[in-house]
Write a protein that holds these residues in place. Structure first.
Motif, PDB file in Angstrom:
ATOM      1  N   THR A 178     -33.116 -18.601 -43.183  1.00 27.34           N
ATOM      2  CA  THR A 178     -33.786 -17.928 -44.550  1.00 27.34           C
ATOM      3  C   THR A 178     -32.234 -18.358 -45.518  1.00 27.34           C
ATOM      4  OG1 THR A 178     -33.934 -15.394 -43.382  1.00 27.34           O
ATOM      5  CG2 THR A 178     -33.786 -15.382 -45.359  1.00 27.34           C
ATOM      6  N   VAL A 179     -32.942 -18.701 -46.139  1.00 27.44           N
ATOM      7  CA  VAL A 179     -32.872 -18.853 -47.777  1.00 27.44           C
ATOM      8  C   VAL A 179     -32.794 -17.988 -48.905  1.00 27.44           C
ATOM      9  CG1 VAL A 179     -32.561 -21.448 -48.965  1.00 27.44           C
ATOM     10  CG2 VAL A 179     -32.914 -21.428 -47.089  1.00 27.44           C
ATOM     11  N   PRO A 180     -31.405 -18.081 -48.865  1.00 24.18           N
ATOM     12  CA  PRO A 180     -32.298 -16.622 -50.124  1.00 24.18           C
ATOM     13  C   PRO A 180     -33.075 -17.705 -51.681  1.00 24.18           C
ATOM     14  CG  PRO A 180     -29.534 -17.322 -50.172  1.00 24.18           C
ATOM     15  CD  PRO A 180     -29.893 -18.314 -49.197  1.00 24.18           C
ATOM     16  N   GLY A 181     -33.482 -16.662 -52.276  1.00 25.76           N
ATOM     17  CA  GLY A 181     -34.714 -17.130 -53.123  1.00 25.76           C
ATOM     18  C   GLY A 181     -35.793 -17.929 -52.501  1.00 25.76           C
ATOM     19  N   MET A 182     -35.934 -18.273 -51.007  1.00 31.45           N
ATOM     20  CA  MET A 182     -37.586 -17.972 -50.552  1.00 31.45           C
ATOM     21  C   MET A 182     -37.510 -17.442 -49.485  1.00 31.45           C
ATOM     22  SD  MET A 182     -37.545 -21.399 -47.663  1.00 31.45           S
ATOM     23  CE  MET A 182     -37.924 -22.624 -49.459  1.00 31.45           C
ATOM     24  N   PRO A 183     -39.171 -17.293 -50.214  1.00 32.74           N
ATOM     25  CA  PRO A 183     -39.891 -16.054 -49.551  1.00 32.74           C
ATOM     26  C   PRO A 183     -39.354 -15.584 -47.825  1.00 32.74           C
ATOM     27  CG  PRO A 183     -41.204 -17.220 -49.916  1.00 32.74           C
ATOM     28  CD  PRO A 183     -40.033 -17.700 -50.160  1.00 32.74           C
ATOM     29  N   ALA A 184     -38.920 -14.524 -47.461  1.00 32.74           N
ATOM     30  CA  ALA A 184     -38.560 -14.257 -45.642  1.00 32.74           C
ATOM     31  C   ALA A 184     -39.266 -14.552 -44.859  1.00 32.74           C
ATOM     32  CB  ALA A 184     -37.735 -13.132 -45.526  1.00 32.74           C
ATOM     33  N   LYS A 185     -41.119 -15.306 -45.264  1.00 30.95           N
ATOM     34  CA  LYS A 185     -42.017 -15.496 -44.601  1.00 30.95           C
ATOM     35  C   LYS A 185     -42.270 -16.643 -44.496  1.00 30.95           C
ATOM     36  CE  LYS A 185     -45.353 -14.549 -47.416  1.00 30.95           C
ATOM     37  NZ  LYS A 185     -45.150 -13.685 -48.804  1.00 30.95           N
ATOM     38  N   ALA A 186     -40.968 -17.516 -45.036  1.00 35.93           N
ATOM     39  CA  ALA A 186     -41.667 -19.283 -44.603  1.00 35.93           C
ATOM     40  C   ALA A 186     -40.706 -19.555 -43.574  1.00 35.93           C
ATOM     41  CB  ALA A 186     -40.592 -19.341 -45.838  1.00 35.93           C
ATOM     42  N   VAL A 187     -41.045 -19.993 -42.553  1.00 34.86           N
ATOM     43  CA  VAL A 187     -40.616 -20.261 -41.379  1.00 34.86           C
ATOM     44  C   VAL A 187     -41.001 -21.801 -41.131  1.00 34.86           C
ATOM     45  CG1 VAL A 187     -40.046 -19.450 -38.801  1.00 34.86           C
ATOM     46  CG2 VAL A 187     -40.214 -18.036 -40.682  1.00 34.86           C
ATOM     47  N   PRO A 188     -39.736 -22.505 -40.726  1.00 36.23           N
ATOM     48  CA  PRO A 188     -39.360 -23.847 -40.344  1.00 36.23           C
ATOM     49  C   PRO A 188     -40.432 -24.225 -39.066  1.00 36.23           C
ATOM     50  CG  PRO A 188     -37.562 -23.185 -40.740  1.00 36.23           C
ATOM     51  CD  PRO A 188     -38.217 -22.527 -40.679  1.00 36.23           C
ATOM     52  N   PRO A 189     -41.093 -25.116 -38.896  1.00 42.92           N
ATOM     53  CA  PRO A 189     -41.334 -25.970 -37.322  1.00 42.92           C
ATOM     54  C   PRO A 189     -40.394 -25.198 -36.396  1.00 42.92           C
ATOM     55  CG  PRO A 189     -41.859 -27.276 -38.964  1.00 42.92           C
ATOM     56  CD  PRO A 189     -41.525 -26.665 -40.199  1.00 42.92           C
ATOM     57  N   LYS A 190     -40.951 -24.713 -35.230  1.00 47.92           N
ATOM     58  CA  LYS A 190     -39.874 -24.783 -34.531  1.00 47.92           C
ATOM     59  C   LYS A 190     -38.765 -26.016 -33.686  1.00 47.92           C
ATOM     60  CE  LYS A 190     -41.545 -20.324 -31.864  1.00 47.92           C
ATOM     61  NZ  LYS A 190     -41.962 -19.222 -31.056  1.00 47.92           N
ATOM     62  N   TRP A 191     -39.409 -26.788 -34.197  1.00 45.34           N
ATOM     63  CA  TRP A 191     -38.875 -28.120 -33.298  1.00 45.34           C
ATOM     64  C   TRP A 191     -38.042 -28.583 -34.303  1.00 45.34           C
ATOM     65  CZ3 TRP A 191     -38.216 -33.047 -36.175  1.00 45.34           C
ATOM     66  CH2 TRP A 191     -39.315 -32.253 -37.154  1.00 45.34           C
ATOM     67  N   LYS A 192     -37.872 -28.259 -36.074  1.00 43.51           N
ATOM     68  CA  LYS A 192     -37.237 -28.569 -36.604  1.00 43.51           C
ATOM     69  C   LYS A 192     -35.706 -27.255 -36.108  1.00 43.51           C
ATOM     70  CE  LYS A 192     -39.084 -30.669 -40.105  1.00 43.51           C
ATOM     71  NZ  LYS A 192     -39.523 -30.756 -42.264  1.00 43.51           N
ATOM     72  N   MET A 193     -36.168 -26.370 -36.237  1.00 46.96           N
ATOM     73  CA  MET A 193     -34.963 -25.067 -35.929  1.00 46.96           C
ATOM     74  C   MET A 193     -34.386 -25.388 -34.941  1.00 46.96           C
ATOM     75  SD  MET A 193     -36.750 -21.454 -36.976  1.00 46.96           S
ATOM     76  CE  MET A 193     -37.792 -21.691 -35.806  1.00 46.96           C
ATOM     77  N   ALA A 194     -35.341 -26.474 -33.551  1.00 39.90           N
ATOM     78  CA  ALA A 194     -34.118 -26.124 -32.604  1.00 39.90           C
ATOM     79  C   ALA A 194     -33.187 -27.507 -33.021  1.00 39.90           C
ATOM     80  CB  ALA A 194     -35.282 -26.570 -31.488  1.00 39.90           C
ATOM     81  N   LEU A 195     -33.891 -28.184 -33.063  1.00 36.86           N
ATOM     82  CA  LEU A 195     -32.642 -29.465 -34.202  1.00 36.86           C
ATOM     83  C   LEU A 195     -31.518 -29.144 -34.411  1.00 36.86           C
ATOM     84  CD1 LEU A 195     -32.396 -32.824 -33.388  1.00 36.86           C
ATOM     85  CD2 LEU A 195     -33.691 -32.717 -35.412  1.00 36.86           C
ATOM     86  N   VAL A 196     -31.769 -28.048 -35.890  1.00 39.88           N
ATOM     87  CA  VAL A 196     -30.683 -28.225 -36.577  1.00 39.88           C
ATOM     88  C   VAL A 196     -29.971 -27.640 -35.309  1.00 39.88           C
ATOM     89  CG1 VAL A 196     -29.771 -26.745 -38.378  1.00 39.88           C
ATOM     90  CG2 VAL A 196     -32.154 -28.254 -38.813  1.00 39.88           C
ATOM     91  N   THR A 197     -30.829 -26.830 -34.986  1.00 40.66           N
ATOM     92  CA  THR A 197     -29.350 -25.643 -34.251  1.00 40.66           C
ATOM     93  C   THR A 197     -28.407 -26.211 -32.695  1.00 40.66           C
ATOM     94  OG1 THR A 197     -30.821 -23.759 -34.525  1.00 40.66           O
ATOM     95  CG2 THR A 197     -29.390 -23.492 -32.890  1.00 40.66           C
ATOM     96  N   TRP A 198     -29.371 -27.648 -32.108  1.00 38.90           N
ATOM     97  CA  TRP A 198     -28.454 -28.283 -31.820  1.00 38.90           C
ATOM     98  C   TRP A 198     -27.565 -29.175 -32.541  1.00 38.90           C
ATOM     99  CZ3 TRP A 198     -28.531 -32.802 -30.783  1.00 38.90           C
ATOM    100  CH2 TRP A 198     -28.452 -33.937 -30.089  1.00 38.90           C
ATOM    101  N   LEU A 199     -27.685 -30.016 -32.868  1.00 42.29           N
ATOM    102  CA  LEU A 199     -26.371 -30.984 -34.208  1.00 42.29           C
ATOM    103  C   LEU A 199     -25.446 -29.606 -34.930  1.00 42.29           C
ATOM    104  CD1 LEU A 199     -29.561 -32.557 -35.925  1.00 42.29           C
ATOM    105  CD2 LEU A 199     -27.694 -33.618 -33.964  1.00 42.29           C
ATOM    106  N   ALA A 200     -25.880 -28.740 -35.089  1.00 40.44           N
ATOM    107  CA  ALA A 200     -24.371 -27.351 -35.089  1.00 40.44           C
ATOM    108  C   ALA A 200     -23.669 -27.242 -33.792  1.00 40.44           C
ATOM    109  CB  ALA A 200     -25.280 -25.925 -36.314  1.00 40.44           C
ATOM    110  N   LEU A 201     -24.234 -27.358 -32.916  1.00 36.00           N
ATOM    111  CA  LEU A 201     -24.257 -26.934 -31.813  1.00 36.00           C
ATOM    112  C   LEU A 201     -22.966 -27.739 -31.366  1.00 36.00           C
ATOM    113  CD1 LEU A 201     -23.144 -23.863 -30.039  1.00 36.00           C
ATOM    114  CD2 LEU A 201     -25.180 -24.726 -29.024  1.00 36.00           C
ATOM    115  N   LEU A 202     -23.326 -28.364 -31.319  1.00 30.84           N
ATOM    116  CA  LEU A 202     -23.025 -29.867 -30.131  1.00 30.84           C
ATOM    117  C   LEU A 202     -21.321 -30.339 -30.360  1.00 30.84           C
ATOM    118  CD1 LEU A 202     -23.483 -32.178 -27.938  1.00 30.84           C
ATOM    119  CD2 LEU A 202     -24.567 -33.568 -30.147  1.00 30.84           C
TER     120      LEU A 202
END
Length: 186
Positions: A109-133
């Motif tokens: 969730t990005v401030p100023g962006m509607p909460a209903k806007a959701v990135p594709p799941k593959w992008k969320m998974a990739l960013v989460t993995w890159l942050a966690l690794l």
């Protein structure tokens, strides 16, 4: 009463995201209302957690996590909750309709962006993995090998989850927001 968009089944945990903008001069009254809302939510046995984020001057994101959609619906139908949500309208206006989520969307969730806007799941998974690794690699090399397995696993999961939730994902989501939320060509 607010109408909700629901994503998810009735058996998995759900998060409701309420966005509010405080009306001019209503800060003290809003803070009292917010305390009452959080107290009322905390009294419900199915509440699994809650967070309040301030985004800019007078904008708030209120996240409440319930064990299931039916538990959230039950909480929302309680007379004191209906009255409390109605009373909150005197102090703040909704920025968006409340949204119910079931996954990692609230990390994105990005401030100023509607909460209903959701990135594709593959992008969320990739960013989460890159942050966690990097965290997993660093903690794996820093933690003593002599620690009991339960302690080592607890530490090596608790630290990254906390870091992702409060420090890394808010910054990374803001930094990558143009790519995360880019329109997809289908």
């Amino acid at each position: 009463m607010e109408v909700l968009k629901i994503d998810g089944s009735a058996t998995e945990p759900v998060k409701i995201v309420l966005e509010r903008r405080i009306k001019p001069g209503a800060q003290p009254a809003f803070e009292q209302w917010l305390k009452a809302l959080m107290k009322t939510a905390a009294q419900h046995p199915a509440l699994q957690g809650s967070s309040v984020f301030k985004a800019g001057e007078g904008d708030y994101f209120i996240l409440l996590r319930f064990e299931s959609q039916s538990a959230l619906s039950h909480w929302q139908s309680l007379p004191e909750v209906v009255e409390l949500l109605r009373a909150g309208e005197a102090h703040a206006t909704p920025l968006e309709q409340p949204v119910v989520r079931t996954g990692l969307e609230t990390w994105f969730t990005v401030p100023g962006m509607p909460a209903k806007a959701v990135p594709p799941k593959w992008k969320m998974a990739l960013v989460t993995w890159l942050a966690l690794l990097p965290q997993a690699l660093i903690l794996g090399s820093l933690l003593p090998k002599t620690l009991p397995r339960l302690v080592a696993v607890s530490v090596s999961t608790a630290i990254p989850v906390a870091a992702l939730t409060w420090f890394i994902m808010p910054r990374l989501t803001g930094l990558l927001s143009r790519w995360l939320y880019a329109p997809t060509n289908r």
